[in-house]
Design an enzyme around this catalytic site. Sequence first.
Site, mmCIF file in Angstrom:
data_model
loop_
_atom_site.group_PDB
_atom_site.id
_atom_site.type_symbol
_atom_site.label_atom_id
_atom_site.label_comp_id
_atom_site.label_asym_id
_atom_site.label_seq_id
_atom_site.Cartn_x
_atom_site.Cartn_y
_atom_site.Cartn_z
ATOM 1 N N CYS A 5 36.688 -18.348 17.796
ATOM 2 C CA CYS A 5 37.555 -17.428 18.545
ATOM 3 C C CYS A 5 38.743 -16.930 17.743
ATOM 4 C CB CYS A 5 38.137 -18.110 19.782
ATOM 5 S SG CYS A 5 37.114 -19.314 20.541
ATOM 6 N N HIS A 25 31.858 -19.724 26.975
ATOM 7 C CA HIS A 25 31.303 -18.593 26.243
ATOM 8 C C HIS A 25 29.993 -19.047 25.586
ATOM 9 C CE1 HIS A 25 35.469 -16.535 25.597
ATOM 10 N NE2 HIS A 25 34.733 -15.698 26.281
HETATM 11 C C1 CIR Z 1 40.877 -17.340 27.297
HETATM 12 O O1 CIR Z 1 40.718 -17.953 28.363
HETATM 13 O O2 CIR Z 1 40.564 -16.160 27.181
HETATM 14 C C2 CIR Z 1 41.496 -18.082 26.138
HETATM 15 N N1 CIR Z 1 42.410 -19.048 26.613
HETATM 16 C C3 CIR Z 1 40.426 -18.732 25.293
HETATM 17 C C4 CIR Z 1 39.480 -17.757 24.645
HETATM 18 C C5 CIR Z 1 38.534 -18.428 23.732
HETATM 19 N N2 CIR Z 1 37.715 -17.474 23.067
HETATM 20 C C6 CIR Z 1 36.487 -17.710 22.674
HETATM 21 O O3 CIR Z 1 35.921 -18.753 22.959
HETATM 22 N N3 CIR Z 1 35.870 -16.732 22.020
#
Ligand code: CIR
Length: 253
Positions: free
Chosen positions: A248, A161
Site C-alpha cells: 500500500c 483488499h
Molecule cells: C484505509 O482504510 O484506506 C487505510 N487505512 C488503509 C489502506 C491500505 N491500503 C491497501 O491495503 N492497499
Amino acid sequence: MFKNSIVKTPGKSYINGLTTSNLGRPDYEKLLVQHAAYVEALKQCDVEVTHLQASEEFPDSTFVEDTAVLTSEFAVITNPGADSRIKEIVEIEQVLKDFYEDFYYIQSPGTLDGGDILQIDNHFYIGISARTNEEGARQLKEILESKGFDATIIQLKEFFHLKTGIAYLGNNTIVVAGEFVDHPEFSGYDKIIVSKDNEYSANCIRVNDYVILPKGYDETKQKIVEAGYQTIELEMSEFQKQDGGLSCLSLRF
Ligand code: CIR
C-alpha cells in the site's frame, strides 16, 4: 524491472485515519521512522523514489497504492472506495503526468482501490471488496482488455483488499494466505503458503532483486528464502494499526 516508485510521507492526521484493527493508536514518531526505512528499502532495490510531502487533509494518503493502477504503458486513476480518500487522486494524477501520457479513469458509481489489483505478467486479478465494487471492477477489466491484458474478477470473502492475502514474486510463484490458499483461480501457480498466525506477511512485495516483507515473520521469510529470493525485512507495526501493508505504501512502475 521497476524503475520508479512514488511514496508519500504520512501526516500527523494519520493517527485519525480509517482502520478496522484494534491494535491501538499509531505512534507518529515511530511511524516516520518506519516510513523512512521503507523509502531506504526501495532505494536499495534500485528504484527511483518520488517522495511526496504529507497532506494533513488526507489522513490515509500515505497508502498511495490505492489511487492508481499502473502498467508500463498507461495509468488508471482509481475512484477510491472510502469517501475520505477520493480526492487523494488529484495529487497523484498530477505527479503521474511526469511519467505517463495515456490515462484512464474509474468513474462513479464504480469504486476501486489499487490494493485490490494484482498483476501477474499479462493477467490482472481484480478483487471485489468493501472498497472495490462490481462496477469499478467491470470498468477496470474493460480498460485492461482493451489494452490487450486479461483480467479476472474475484469476490473477496474476508480480506480487506485482494493484496492483503496474496503477492506475486515472479517465476510463477505467489505468496498466499487464508481464502486464497485453495482458491481455484490461483491453482496454476507455485505457492508459498502463509500460515494463519503469519497472515500479515502475505502482503509482501517483489521489487527487482529483493522481496520486502514485514519484520517478525520468520516462517514466511524462511519459505521465501528457500524459494531463492533475497529479502529485506521492515518494521511495519504503525502501518498495520491502520490496516496498511507493504504494498500500500508505494506505486511501483
Ligand atoms: C484505509 O482504510 O484506506 C487505510 N487505512 C488503509 C489502506 C491500505 N491500503 C491497501 O491495503 N492497499
